[in-house]
Design a protein around this motif. Sequence first.
Motif, PDB file in Angstrom:
ATOM      1  N   TRP A   1      47.451  23.048  13.407  1.00 15.09           N
ATOM      2  CA  TRP A   1      48.326  22.246  14.276  1.00 15.09           C
ATOM      3  C   TRP A   1      49.683  22.894  14.466  1.00 15.09           C
ATOM      4  CZ3 TRP A   1      44.787  19.361  16.078  1.00 15.09           C
ATOM      5  CH2 TRP A   1      43.752  18.907  15.253  1.00 15.09           C
ATOM      6  N   ILE A   2      49.772  24.214  14.288  1.00 18.25           N
ATOM      7  CA  ILE A   2      51.039  24.916  14.500  1.00 18.25           C
ATOM      8  C   ILE A   2      51.549  24.757  15.933  1.00 18.25           C
ATOM      9  CG2 ILE A   2      52.041  27.235  14.650  1.00 18.25           C
ATOM     10  CD1 ILE A   2      50.561  27.947  12.097  1.00 18.25           C
TER      11      ILE A   2
ATOM     12  N   LEU B   1      64.240  28.776  11.851  1.00 11.42           N
ATOM     13  CA  LEU B   1      62.956  29.142  11.247  1.00 11.42           C
ATOM     14  C   LEU B   1      62.732  30.648  11.306  1.00 11.42           C
ATOM     15  CD1 LEU B   1      60.733  26.256  12.678  1.00 11.42           C
ATOM     16  CD2 LEU B   1      61.323  26.608  10.280  1.00 11.42           C
ATOM     17  N   MET B   2      63.103  31.270  12.423  1.00 13.30           N
ATOM     18  CA  MET B   2      62.978  32.722  12.531  1.00 13.30           C
ATOM     19  C   MET B   2      63.859  33.419  11.488  1.00 13.30           C
ATOM     20  SD  MET B   2      60.913  33.707  15.111  1.00 13.30           S
ATOM     21  CE  MET B   2      61.536  35.207  15.821  1.00 13.30           C
TER      22      MET B   2
ATOM     23  N   PRO C   1      53.527  33.008   6.426  1.00 10.51           N
ATOM     24  CA  PRO C   1      54.418  33.517   7.493  1.00 10.51           C
ATOM     25  C   PRO C   1      53.674  34.230   8.611  1.00 10.51           C
ATOM     26  CG  PRO C   1      54.558  34.883   5.524  1.00 10.51           C
ATOM     27  CD  PRO C   1      53.738  33.686   5.145  1.00 10.51           C
ATOM     28  N   GLN C   2      52.618  34.965   8.269  1.00  7.83           N
ATOM     29  CA  GLN C   2      51.916  35.719   9.295  1.00  7.83           C
ATOM     30  C   GLN C   2      51.202  34.808  10.286  1.00  7.83           C
ATOM     31  OE1 GLN C   2      49.586  38.843   7.648  1.00  7.83           O
ATOM     32  NE2 GLN C   2      48.846  39.609   9.618  1.00  7.83           N
ATOM     33  N   ALA C   3      50.698  33.650   9.800  1.00  8.46           N
ATOM     34  CA  ALA C   3      50.027  32.702  10.685  1.00  8.46           C
ATOM     35  C   ALA C   3      50.997  32.051  11.652  1.00  8.46           C
ATOM     36  CB  ALA C   3      49.321  31.629   9.861  1.00  8.46           C
ATOM     37  N   LEU C   4      52.269  31.964  11.275  1.00 14.43           N
ATOM     38  CA  LEU C   4      53.272  31.276  12.089  1.00 14.43           C
ATOM     39  C   LEU C   4      54.076  32.216  12.968  1.00 14.43           C
ATOM     40  CD1 LEU C   4      54.773  28.570  12.675  1.00 14.43           C
ATOM     41  CD2 LEU C   4      56.230  29.080  10.711  1.00 14.43           C
ATOM     42  N   TYR C   5      54.137  33.497  12.599  1.00 16.34           N
ATOM     43  CA  TYR C   5      55.112  34.401  13.219  1.00 16.34           C
ATOM     44  C   TYR C   5      54.972  34.498  14.734  1.00 16.34           C
ATOM     45  CZ  TYR C   5      57.276  38.734  14.705  1.00 16.34           C
ATOM     46  OH  TYR C   5      58.008  39.655  15.390  1.00 16.34           O
TER      47      TYR C   5
END
Length: 387
Positions: free
Chosen positions: A270-271, A337-338, A298-302
Amino acid sequence: FVVHSAWRYRLPNEFENISVWDDLFLWRSHMFTAITSNFHWSDPNALASLHDRPWTAIRMSKTARKQGMREVALLSLGKLTDCAMDVSDAFSKLREQILVYNNPESELERTGGLNLVNTTNLSFFNASQKSELFRLKAVFLASLSARSKANQAYCHSVQICPSYARSWISWGGLCSSLGDITEKQREHQASTGTESTMSATAAAKKVAQYLAQALGCYIEAVRCDSNEWSRMHLPKCLWMLIKDGSSPGVLCQTLETRGASLPSWVWLPWIPQLLTSLCRIEGRAAKTILTGLVKSYPQALYFALRAFYLERRDVDRSRGAPSSSSHQGSVTHAEELMSSLRRAHPTLWTSLEAILEELIVRFRPSYEEELLATIMALLDRAETQIN
């Protein structure tokens, strides 16, 4: 015994006709009868461990019940009257008997199921089994329009076994249905012109409170057991936030305080929805959840976060005027967040930026291709205007 355990996984499909199930289980019943007749001299408890007759009959009853054949289900359970079984099989048999009476078309049968639950001796069962029985009691009470008593039964169920996720899910369903009923009543009063401004505000607040309770129940269910049946209610939890109105309320506060307690991985599918929530009133709650994802995954969200941030920033610049507070908040949240991701994982950040830059360079069309695409676009436009 190993063969009998393997038989539990060798079953027909759920959609198969009941006759297919009956043929298979009847053959297995003959095998169990042969085992019983050849080892009749042994101890009854030892003999019970040599066959799987109780589980077979209970599974047959469950299949028949799901296919709407209640008489067949009761007939299958009736074959276990003279069969020795352990406590878990006895509980499964009792549960199936109770569920057979949950007939939405007959109030009399539902009342009979409720009476069966009330007359059950709970002293032989463990905490989770007792919790399931109280959950079933609440289901019957809710179906008989006794929602207040159903709420008390759910409360008792989770008090007996706080880690029983199914009770939390069912309780959340009850609270959600109460919120829907209250909202429909408010809409009906508004359509008939009998609703005042004060009563409308009170009704909206009551709906939000019911949904906040449902949201808390669903989140607690995921915290207790993160299986797919618990996680499937997470999108509904995100949808409920729109009922807070134009400003953050009890729903956003519930998600912010309790959503962060869940394992971060349950939010991975659900990102995109969480990033979109940064633009709305629940932005602060969504940021709290995304902060956990930044630390753990982090990699899944970047890439999704980077694209969201650049898009919102470009939209803000193209407008050339002060944007709404929610839009400015989304850019601020994304930027924070970044920055958090860059500080927490500097090596990974550098690697991902290098990979992204390499992709942009390698997949960028040549100058000839860009020129050809421009010429083709101009020709298409000219033909369209001529026609």
